[in-house]
Design a protein around this motif. Sequence first.
Motif, PDB file in Angstrom:
ATOM      1  N   TYR A  31      -1.478  -4.228  -7.334  1.00  0.00           N
ATOM      2  CA  TYR A  31      -1.542  -5.694  -7.267  1.00  0.00           C
ATOM      3  C   TYR A  31      -2.257  -6.138  -5.993  1.00  0.00           C
ATOM      4  N   LEU A  32      -1.946  -5.505  -4.860  1.00  0.00           N
ATOM      5  CA  LEU A  32      -2.602  -5.876  -3.603  1.00  0.00           C
ATOM      6  C   LEU A  32      -4.096  -5.589  -3.644  1.00  0.00           C
ATOM      7  N   TYR A  78       2.735  -2.185  -7.038  1.00  0.00           N
ATOM      8  CA  TYR A  78       2.570  -3.210  -6.005  1.00  0.00           C
ATOM      9  C   TYR A  78       1.265  -2.991  -5.242  1.00  0.00           C
ATOM     10  N   VAL A  82       6.839   1.857  -9.143  1.00  0.00           N
ATOM     11  CA  VAL A  82       6.896   0.422  -8.830  1.00  0.00           C
ATOM     12  C   VAL A  82       6.116   0.135  -7.552  1.00  0.00           C
ATOM     13  N   LEU A  83       6.257   0.997  -6.549  1.00  0.00           N
ATOM     14  CA  LEU A  83       5.485   0.818  -5.315  1.00  0.00           C
ATOM     15  C   LEU A  83       3.983   0.957  -5.569  1.00  0.00           C
TER      16      LEU A  83
END
Length: 114
Positions: free
Chosen positions: A81-82, A78, A74-75
């Motif tokens: 996504y960034l 993220y 999940v990290l």
Amino acid sequence: MKKFGLLVAGGIAAIIVLSSIGPMVGLVVGLAILYFIFKQFLKTDSTGGKIVLGIIGFFVLMASIHNAPAIIGVLAAYVLYLVYKNWNSSKKAFVKEDSDPFVNFEKQWNEINK
């Protein structure tokens, strides 16, 4: 150079996300089952039913804990996504006319000559 760093970070994050899809799905399914067991546990009035649901809930909780590496996935998602968000955003330095000393000098010189 910034794009290269984003490409490397995005590539590493994508590999991590792809390798942890299984644990992420397992964690989501386990937590969903655990949620419904908990809801049934609160609705049940019989002691035997609560004991059986508690035992089943314990086993599902232990199965969900084994999927804890999904948090790393999940990290990584993220981070991916960034990277996607910052790929085309470039910070350009805009110079205002008021902050340029030569523009102010020319304005003041024109005011003096009038």
